[in-house]
Structure formats: structure tokens, C-alpha cells
Design a protein around this motif. Structure first.
Motif, mmCIF file in Angstrom:
data_model
loop_
_atom_site.group_PDB
_atom_site.id
_atom_site.type_symbol
_atom_site.label_atom_id
_atom_site.label_comp_id
_atom_site.label_asym_id
_atom_site.label_seq_id
_atom_site.Cartn_x
_atom_site.Cartn_y
_atom_site.Cartn_z
ATOM 1 N N VAL A 10 0.857 -1.186 0.000
ATOM 2 C CA VAL A 10 0.000 0.000 0.000
ATOM 3 C C VAL A 10 0.890 1.232 0.000
ATOM 4 O O VAL A 10 1.657 1.464 0.944
ATOM 5 C CB VAL A 10 -0.938 0.014 1.222
ATOM 6 N N LEU A 11 0.817 2.028 -1.081
ATOM 7 C CA LEU A 11 1.618 3.229 -1.208
ATOM 8 C C LEU A 11 0.764 4.457 -0.924
ATOM 9 O O LEU A 11 -0.440 4.466 -1.177
ATOM 10 C CB LEU A 11 2.211 3.350 -2.616
ATOM 11 N N ASP A 12 1.388 5.492 -0.420
ATOM 12 C CA ASP A 12 0.718 6.766 -0.217
ATOM 13 C C ASP A 12 0.426 7.386 -1.584
ATOM 14 O O ASP A 12 1.310 7.465 -2.442
ATOM 15 C CB ASP A 12 1.595 7.696 0.619
ATOM 16 N N GLY A 13 -0.805 7.835 -1.799
ATOM 17 C CA GLY A 13 -1.202 8.364 -3.091
ATOM 18 C C GLY A 13 -0.585 9.689 -3.449
ATOM 19 O O GLY A 13 -0.640 10.102 -4.614
ATOM 20 N N ALA A 14 0.031 10.368 -2.481
ATOM 21 C CA ALA A 14 0.665 11.659 -2.740
ATOM 22 C C ALA A 14 2.182 11.542 -2.838
ATOM 23 O O ALA A 14 2.809 12.092 -3.740
ATOM 24 C CB ALA A 14 0.290 12.659 -1.650
ATOM 25 N N THR A 15 2.791 10.805 -1.908
ATOM 26 C CA THR A 15 4.251 10.673 -1.903
ATOM 27 C C THR A 15 4.746 9.464 -2.676
ATOM 28 O O THR A 15 5.926 9.372 -3.017
ATOM 29 C CB THR A 15 4.773 10.566 -0.455
#
Length: 483
Positions: free
Chosen positions: A154-159
Motif C-alpha cells: 500500500v503506497l501513499d497516493g501523494a508521496t
């Protein structure tokens, strides 16, 4: 009185047409999203596995604008100091249509690309052999199926940095989300189980039994009612309820090397389009009663599939034809074929990807990525199994990919070279393989093969064929080269 009846009828027709337009959002959006008519601001992107490129196509005039080069061909990518991407394969995009997420299997990466400028914004490295990546509908997270392991990154959608992991059955193949963002659906390529995950807390809330362990692709209908996934090894497509209790609704026999599925919502209804690589066809089904609507010949080894923003077109990547096929959903016929890079895999259609300008900044011409040789093998004893072979140029060498069909299920075979056209004479094995339950397989090899199979010197010329057995114990040929 008669005039009033006619007026009311016309008003009813307008109201009906308006309702269809409102309830016709295209996947992965919701049905209530408005359709977006095809324009020069839209783009079709394809991830090309052997040229390590992303092709960029303008759907208005079906014109390739160029490619985004993420990596180099062989032998440059053999170097231990190589920094580019390898086996560019999976693809998704953000809800605001401003960012592509491109997965490269061989380099364990997700590359984020600005759709307006074609520039790489960030590259995130994840676990072994990721397969697909997609943004959650709110854009806050990017889920990446790490198929070589047993979790979703799960990746951060902004960073774009990894922030957590969701444990799932080993070999997660792909994930997609319900249009309202409540659920994430993750199928498996190694285990016969699809899991349903609550997006809010990353907890598994449902499980669906797969009829085989090899699911490469999954899609949710825009009305939020159904989830369809493909089973590549057995040639089937399954449908289950998108809401609890997630019951299986239907299993369809679609054909060998069933690859991807997606949907088009049109004035005639909602339809599922399934790419069947072993038959070189796209099969079309209604989503209300699952009845077959048509079969569309496309070209060699259809793989990725995605609708235009208004559902009037379906775009299909042809893995062994290095091309993009365009299907008119009103007639279910191919209306254009566009040359693109080598072995297209996943593709997406992104409406309004380029709000301003021509969107060609940073694009490169196809170059060697557009060079390939295509060969057909035919059964020795007659039949119509369309075994296709592509030789993707990598300079002096080629990557060979054969889409083999029409063989006995679960049996060992060898792709080999023979000194005579009928498969006799000196025989040299290239690649041993085992067919899947549908009697098909994708077979790869590498080397200066084009120079051998198209050589002008009769003494050096060799011919491709398929034989039963192993590399040390080969039987008589069952398929031989015909072109």
C-alpha cells in the motif's frame, strides 16, 4: 390530440436517452459518472514488456504519438549497473487522470508518470515481481499486488512511498476496487482464492473460491454489482457479487489463454469484453444475463482491454502483433489497428489526460521497439489451432514468444528447431514447457533466432516446430512452421 401524443413520445425518448447517458460511466468509474466523449485530450497507454516502453496513442485519429522509454532492450539491461526498468507490464491511473502507475515485473518497480508531460515523477521499488497497481477511488492510496510474494503493498497516493502491507494468499495477481471505494478485490495467480478487503481498515472481509489458481486480471462493473475475473490456465471467466456475501454468479468457458476483461456501458446495455489469447479473439457477453453477444477476431494474442470514456470504443493490446486494436462497440468490429511497442500487456484509456497542449513532450519514436517478426505454426495433421510466434528485435538478438494452443492438456512439449520444413532432420531444442489444463502455453526463448529461421543459406536455415516430450526425449512434430 395526436400532436400531444407525439410530443409526449419524443419527450419520453429524450428522457430515456438522458438517463442512459447519466447511467453510463465507464470502468473503473461509477455508473453515475457522466460519459466523456472521445477527444484529442484523451490518451490510450499500453505497457510493452519486451521494448520496456509505454506507448501513447491519440484515440481521436488512432495515431501513435510516441513512446515513453522506461528501459533498454537486451543486452543493455543485463548489466549489474543497469538503472532502467525491465519487463514493463502493469498499469493503472489516478482518479484525477493526472498520473499513470506503471509496474515493471523484472525490476520490482512502480513508475509514476505525469500524463500531461509524459515525465517520470517518481519510482517506487517494492517486493519480488509485482504485477499490477491501481489507485483507490479517493486517490489516497495505491495498491500494488506483489505477485512473487504474499502481500499487497500500500503506497501513499501523494508521496508514492510504501506505508503498509496487506497479507493475502500467495501470488496476488491483480486488485481492483468497487466504484464507491468500499472494497478492494484481489485475485491470486498461485492460489485458488480471491479475497475481498475493506479499504477503510485493510481487513479481509470476504473470500471467493477460484476454479483454478491462475487469475491474472479482475474488474468491477461500474454499477457496483458484479466482479469479473479471468482464469488464464483453464480458459474461464468467473463472476461474483460485488457486495456481501460475495456469492459466485456465473462461470463462463471463454477459451485458452483467457487474459483480461473489462466493460462498456452503451445505449444497448452493459457488456463484458474478454480477451482470449489462444483464439486471437475478444468474446462479448451481456452482464445482466451473461449471454454471449459476439466473437471478434482481433490479431495475435489479445491481452489488455479498456473502454473509451463514452463506451463507444474498446481498445485491445495485441501481444504477438505489437499493435492496438480498436473495436466499435455499436458493431463489435475492429475499425483500426495501430502499431505500438513490443508485446503490449496491460493498457488503460484515460479521458482528459492532457487538458492543455499537444501532450507530446518527452515522447520518443518507436525505433527498435517497432521491429518484430511474426511466424505461424500449424498442426501437422490438420486443424485450426492458431499458434503464433513473435520475434521481438533487441538489436542482434530477439526475444521469442510463442502463444501455443491446440495441444494436449498438462503434457510436456518442446519448442524446437529442425533442419527440414516438415520437422525432420537435425533437431535442436529451444525451450521445454508444460501445457496448462486448456492445452495451451506461453513459451519464451532468446537469441539470434530470426537470422536462423529466415536465413537465406539452405544449409544453415532452421524451422520452428513443437514436439511432444522433453529436451532429451523428443517425439515427432505436432506443429510446424508455415510462415
Amino acid at each position: 390530440m395526436k400532436r400531444q401524443v407525439v410530443t409526449l413520445a419524443v419527450m419520453a425518448m429524450v428522457a430515456s436517452s438522458t438517463a442512459i447517458g447519466v447511467q453510463a460511466g465507464q470502468a473503473p468509474g461509477a455508473a453515475a459518472d457522466p460519459d466523456v466523449r472521445i477527444s484529442h485530450r484523451d490518451r490510450v497507454y499500453a505497457a510493452e514488456q519486451f521494448s520496456n516502453t509505454v506507448s501513447v496513442t491519440d484515440p481521436t485519429d488512432n495515431r501513435l504519438l510516441g513512446v515513453i522509454r522506461l528501459g533498454e532492450p537486451q543486452p543493455a539491461n543485463f548489466s549489474p549497473l543497469y538503472r532502467g526498468q525491465v519487463l514493463v507490464h502493469g498499469m493503472g491511473f489516478s482518479p484525477d487522470h493526472k498520473t499513470l502507475a506503471v509496474v515493471s515485473i523484472g525490476s520490482n518497480s512502480v513508475t509514476f508518470i505525469d500524463t500531461a508531460t509524459n515525465a517520470v515523477k517518481h519510482t517506487t521499488y517494492v517486493g519480488r515481481s509485482p504485477h499490477e497497481a491501481f489507485f483507490t477511488p479517493d486517490g489516497k492510496e495505491v495498491w500494488v499486488t506483489v505477485r512473487g510474494e504474499d502481500y499487497v503493498a500500500v503506497l501513499d497516493g501523494a508521496t508514492f512511498e510504501e506505508k503498509s502491507r496487506i497479507q493475502v494468499p500467495g501470488g496476488p495477481g491483480m486488485q481492483i476496487f468497487s466504484p464507491d471505494g468500499t472494497y478492494g478485490y484481489v485475485c491470486s495467480s498461485f492460489n485458488p482464492e480471491t479475497v475481498v478487503i475493506s479499504v477503510a481498515d485493510h481487513r479481509i472481509v470476504g473470500r471467493v473460491k477460484q476454479e483454478s489458481p491462475f487469475c491474472p486480471n479482475i474488474a468491477a462493473t461500474p454499477d457496483g454489482r458484479q466482479v469479473w475475473f479471468t482464469l488464464k490456465d483453464v480458459g474461464r471467466t468467473m463472476v461474483f457479487e460485488a457486495q456481501p456475501p460475495f456469492s459466485v454468479l456465473k462461470t463462463l468457458d471463454t477459451g485458452p489463454i483467457t487474459n483480461h476483461v473489462n466493460f462498456a456501458w452503451t445505449p444497448q446495455g452493459s457488456f463484458a469484453y474478454v480477451t482470449v489469447g489462444g483464439l486471437n479473439e475478444v468474446k462479448v457477453f451481456r452482464t445482466d444475463d451473461f449471454s454471449p453477444v459476439g466473437t471478434i477476431p482481433t490479431g495475435n494474442l489479445p491481452h489488455g482491454v479498456w473502454p473509451s470514456g463514452d463506451g463507444s470504443r474498446i481498445y485491445v493490446g495485441l501481444e504477438n502483433s505489437d499493435a492496438l486494436a480498436v473495436i466499435d462497440t455499436a458493431t463489435n468490429q475492429v475499425v483500426a489497428t495501430i502499431p505500438i511497442g513490443q508485446a503490449p500487456q496491460a493498457l488503460v484509456y484515460v479521458p482528459n489526460a492532457v487538458p492543455d497542449g499537444d501532450g507530446t513532450s518527452g515522447l520518443q519514436p518507436l525505433g527498435v521497439a517497432g521491429q518484430a517478426t511474426h511466424i505461424v505454426l500449424a498442426p501437422v495433421r490438420g486443424g485450426t489451432a492458431p499458434t503464433s510466434v513473435s520475434l521481438f528485435d533487441q538489436g542482434l538478438t530477439q526475444i521469442l514468444q510463442a502463444s501455443v494452443a491446440g495441444l494436449e492438456p498438462r503434457k510436456p512439449y518442446v519448442l524446437a528447431l529442425a533442419s527440414h520444413p516438415d520437422g525432420t532432420g537435425v533437431v535442436e531444442p529451444l525451450s521445454a514447457f508444460m501445457t496448462n489444463p486448456a492445452g495451451s502455453a506461453i513459451v519464451n526463448a532468446t537469441g539470434p533466432i530470426r537470422q536462423i529461421v529466415q536465413g537465406r543459406e539452405p544449409a544453415q536455415r532452421r524451422y520452428l516446430m513443437v514436439v511432444p516430450g522433453t529436451a532429451t526425449d523428443m517425439g515427432p512434430p505436432v506443429q510446424v512452421q508455415v510462415e
